[in-house]
Scaffold this motif. Structure first.
Motif, short mmCIF file in Angstrom:
data_model
loop_
_atom_site.label_atom_id
_atom_site.label_comp_id
_atom_site.label_asym_id
_atom_site.label_seq_id
_atom_site.Cartn_x
_atom_site.Cartn_y
_atom_site.Cartn_z
N VAL A 53 1.44 -1.19 0.03
CA VAL A 53 0.29 0.30 -0.34
C VAL A 53 0.35 1.43 0.19
O VAL A 53 0.80 2.32 -1.17
N ALA A 54 1.65 1.28 0.69
CA ALA A 54 2.53 2.16 0.34
C ALA A 54 3.56 2.59 -0.45
O ALA A 54 3.56 3.53 -0.70
N HIS A 55 3.93 1.45 -1.48
CA HIS A 55 4.56 1.88 -3.01
C HIS A 55 3.70 2.47 -3.32
O HIS A 55 3.62 3.40 -4.25
N HIS A 66 0.90 6.86 -6.17
CA HIS A 66 0.38 7.73 -6.83
C HIS A 66 0.43 9.66 -6.63
O HIS A 66 0.01 10.04 -7.49
N GLU A 67 1.14 9.73 -4.80
CA GLU A 67 1.62 10.85 -5.33
C GLU A 67 2.90 11.35 -6.49
O GLU A 67 2.23 12.74 -6.53
N ALA A 68 3.29 10.27 -6.95
CA ALA A 68 4.44 10.71 -7.36
C ALA A 68 3.76 11.12 -9.32
O ALA A 68 4.81 11.73 -9.92
N GLY A 69 2.22 10.76 -8.84
CA GLY A 69 2.18 10.68 -10.71
C GLY A 69 1.28 12.01 -10.42
O GLY A 69 0.09 11.98 -11.69
N VAL A 117 1.46 14.37 -13.71
CA VAL A 117 0.22 13.96 -14.67
C VAL A 117 -0.93 14.33 -15.10
O VAL A 117 -0.99 14.61 -16.39
N ARG A 118 -1.64 14.13 -13.72
CA ARG A 118 -3.08 13.96 -13.94
C ARG A 118 -3.48 15.30 -14.12
O ARG A 118 -4.24 14.96 -14.40
N GLU A 119 -2.43 16.10 -13.50
CA GLU A 119 -3.23 17.77 -13.18
C GLU A 119 -2.78 18.38 -14.92
O GLU A 119 -3.06 18.97 -15.59
#
Length: 325
Positions: free
Chosen positions: A293-295, A300-303, A306-308
């Motif tokens: 889950v941590a990975h 998700h946070e690092a991406g 890209v989503r923005e």
């Protein structure tokens, strides 16, 4: 208010819709996104499809750790392709979930927060390169037993997604078996590595089908709605019967002293998995729960950028299209 339905009229309308839904299920027809469904059916489908999608995404991690350590360029390419397939499966399934009104961002948030689950099998580590082959053979083999009947699931988008997913999972299973056969024809150290991986993954693979039928709270309703076509224990038995001759051809021993053919039943008898361990892993206390889950949270946070960026591009494109119109 003129023309507004009274409470009794609204109740009658909903009753008629529910009868139509029940007729669709009874006729073995598909429920589609525009169809009315009971809230409980919608919640069940969101839970099941989301859990399946999460499992595909989290399931990339055990084998993904071996991409940089694969023993040859061919094996590296195979692992890359397989992990990419699993990512694609997750995307199909999140899209299917969205047809039920779920929001993908919410689903990811619920996974990271622990509100939604994923398959317990992915909370075990892949300790050797042989584990990647055993995951293909046993884990994907169990997935095929579970998922092929879902091609006839009553919810149309899920059933159609499963057709492609099952084709690709079948290829993954064959690839894993080929890798193991190659290793079993190799050195004694390679053979020992394969047997060790089989010993580690056999019991978690049996747990993939869920708890025994007597302890499964969702099976009866899911079968009534024709979401599932077979019980957990039926699928587990099918998997064991399918796997035993494959293990014999491979030359490995399945780590179950109670495993034997029962001519009276026409099936193999086998021992019970450690259901206390299963509950521990499902409850978040498995070998790799926190790590997995941590990975996923870190990725998700690092991406986020890209989503923005994608959202900003889509907004600009929409503004241009609006100006032209």
């Amino acid at each position: 208010m003129p023309g507004a339905a009274t409470v009794p009229e609204a109740g009658l309308a909903e009753a008629a819709l529910e009868q139509q839904f029940e007729r669709t299920i009874a006729r073995d027809q598909r429920v589609e996104p525009r169809d009315w469904v009971p809230d409980a059916y919608r919640a069940t489908m969101v839970r099941q499809i989301a859990q399946h999608a999460h499992s595909e995404i989290i399931g990339m991690q055990p084998e993904g750790t071996w991409i940089t350590r694969a023993p040859s360029l061919r094996r590296k390419a195979i692992l890359l392709a397989k992990v990419q397939d699993e990512a694609g499966h997750g995307l199909y399934l999140y899209s299917a979930c969205e047809t039920l009104g779920a929001d993908r961002a919410d689903l990811t948030g619920w996974l990271i927060s622990g509100r939604q689950k994923y398959s317990s099998i992915f909370n075990y580590p892949a300790l050797s390169f042989a584990d990647t082959g055993v995951i293909g053979w046993l884990v994907d083999g169990a997935a095929i037993c579970n998922q092929v009947p879902l091609c006839r699931c009553s919810y149309g988008p899920y059933a159609r997604a499963m057709i492609r997913i099952c084709k690709e999972e079948s290829f993954h299973q064959r690839q894993g078996y080929e890798q193991l056969m190659t290793m079993m024809n190799g050195t004694a150290a390679q053979q020992e590595m394969v047997q060790g991986a089989v010993d580690r993954w056999w019991w978690p693979s049996l747990m993939m089908f869920g708890p025994p039928d007597a302890a499964s709270p969702n099976t009866a309703q899911s079968m009534a709605w024709k979401i599932k076509r077979h019980t957990n224990d039926e699928l587990r038995q099918r998997f064991v019967d399918m796997t035993v001759p494959q293990a014999e051809a491979l030359g490995v021993r399945l780590p179950d002293p109670d495993l034997r053919w029962n001519p009276t039943r026409g099936h193999h008898d086998f021992g019970a998995p450690d259901w206390a361990e299963f509950r521990q892993v499902v409850g978040g206390n498995g070998p790799c729960n926190a790590q997995r889950v941590a990975h996923r949270k870190a990725a998700h946070e690092a991406g986020a950028w890209v989503r923005e960026a994608a959202a900003a591009h889509a907004a600009k494109q929409a503004a241009r299209d609006g100006a032209v119109a």
